[in-house]
Write a protein that holds these residues in place. Structure first.
Motif, short mmCIF file in Angstrom:
data_model
loop_
_atom_site.label_atom_id
_atom_site.label_comp_id
_atom_site.label_asym_id
_atom_site.label_seq_id
_atom_site.Cartn_x
_atom_site.Cartn_y
_atom_site.Cartn_z
N ALA A 164 12.37 5.39 10.84
CA ALA A 164 13.48 4.10 11.40
C ALA A 164 13.28 4.36 13.06
O ALA A 164 12.92 3.21 13.32
N LEU A 165 12.53 5.75 13.03
CA LEU A 165 11.85 5.78 14.30
C LEU A 165 10.56 6.13 14.45
O LEU A 165 9.71 5.96 15.74
N ALA A 166 9.77 6.25 13.26
CA ALA A 166 8.88 6.13 13.25
C ALA A 166 7.23 5.22 14.67
O ALA A 166 6.83 5.42 15.35
N TRP A 167 7.95 3.49 14.28
CA TRP A 167 7.32 3.00 15.07
C TRP A 167 7.71 3.03 16.78
O TRP A 167 6.39 3.39 17.98
N ALA A 204 16.91 9.19 -1.57
CA ALA A 204 16.06 8.43 -2.55
C ALA A 204 17.09 6.79 -3.04
O ALA A 204 17.87 6.84 -3.73
N ASN A 205 17.69 6.35 -1.46
CA ASN A 205 18.00 4.92 -1.72
C ASN A 205 17.16 4.02 -0.71
O ASN A 205 16.20 4.41 -0.29
N PRO A 206 17.46 2.61 -1.03
CA PRO A 206 16.51 1.31 -0.42
C PRO A 206 16.26 1.66 0.72
O PRO A 206 15.42 1.40 1.27
N THR A 211 11.69 2.23 4.52
CA THR A 211 11.03 2.61 5.96
C THR A 211 10.55 4.09 5.83
O THR A 211 9.23 4.39 6.15
N LEU A 212 10.39 5.39 4.36
CA LEU A 212 9.27 6.40 4.65
C LEU A 212 7.95 5.54 3.69
O LEU A 212 7.60 6.11 4.37
#
Length: 273
Positions: A164-167, A204-206, A211-212
């Motif tokens: 979620a924070l990658a960007w 392992a959920n949507p 995002t991963l």
């Protein structure tokens, strides 16, 4: 499941036995893991527990666990009493693991400020995923990942808050005024994030996978159960979530559940072969 890689993540030996007893407790944990492997070598591997933040004792235990015992790598906490991976004090341990091209599993723990930030909730609820992101960001922005390119780091729980924070983590590298002292580019940060391995324990959920998969190399995704710390219903739901997610093909799922892990654990892979 063909084989399992075992570890003792938290609480750490230092937390349980305090400084004086931590080396002996870590040695006992690792010897017990070696006995499990000896009893069923084609079913089990294990990661070494280190008596950090005692660096000298940790270096001694690395040599024993990886040279004398048949262990497959090490597990490190995201921080040790507020000493985060990436801090100079812990650098000798990462340097030695890099020299050995070791596999390193991170495991989150509560931050030192947990009494204030936890708001009365258990640390695994949100603090664990943020401590994962805090540690990985620190490893990148201190240049630790660049200095130690041979470390094979596994990040748990689908990267915690990292996807979620990658960007944001990458974008800040293009703003030197915001990150003084960090000699980075956005592309370099993204490359470091993609170099990491990510297990899917409770991920392992949507929400997590969507995002991963934008951040990680699909060949670096690994199955993780979080057993016995997670209740059985959560583990079952996580396994079903991996099989139900439409963005992962059957062939990719096979890689996640088995093949992607083999290069990380060559001793166990040899025994399986």
């Amino acid at each position: 499941m063909s084989a399992q890689v075992l570890s003792v993540p938290s609480p750490t030996a230092h937390h349980l036995a305090k400084a004086a007893g931590a080396p002996a407790l870590a040695r006992s944990i690792n010897e017990a893991a070696a006995q499990v492997i000896e009893q069923d070598p084609s079913r089990f591997g294990a990661l070494a527990h280190l008596p950090l933040p005692d660096v000298d004792a940790a270096l001694t235990e690395i040599a024993h666990a990886l040279d004398v015992l048949p262990l497959d790598g090490v597990i490190l906490a995201t921080n040790y009493g507020g000493n985060y991976l990436g801090e100079p004090a812990l650098d000798p341990v990462l340097a030695e693991l890099d020299r050995r091209h070791a596999t390193v599993l991170l495991h989150p723990t509560a931050p030192a400020c947990f009494a204030q930030t936890g708001l009365g909730h258990p640390a695994p609820l949100i603090e664990f995923v943020f401590d994962v992101a805090r540690t990985v960001t620190h490893l990148i922005y201190t240049g630790t990942m660049a200095r130690y390119p041979h470390l094979k780091i596994i990040v748990p729980h689908a990267g915690g808050a990292i996807p979620a924070l990658a960007w944001r983590i990458s974008a800040f590298a293009a703003q030197p005024a915001l990150t003084p002292g960090a000699d980075l580019t956005s592309a370099a940060v993204s490359a470091h994030l993609r170099r990491l391995y990510y297990d899917l324990a409770l991920g392992a959920n949507p929400h997590s996978l969507s995002t991963l998969l934008e951040t990680a190399d699909p060949r670096h995704l690994l199955y993780g159960s979080d057993h016995p710390f997670s209740p059985e219903p959560l583990i079952t739901a996580n396994a079903r979530g991996l099989h139900a997610y439409p963005g992962i093909t059957d062939s990719a799922r096979r890689l996640i559940e088995y093949d992607n892990a083999l290069p990380l654990f060559p001793r166990l892979a040899a025994r399986l072969a």
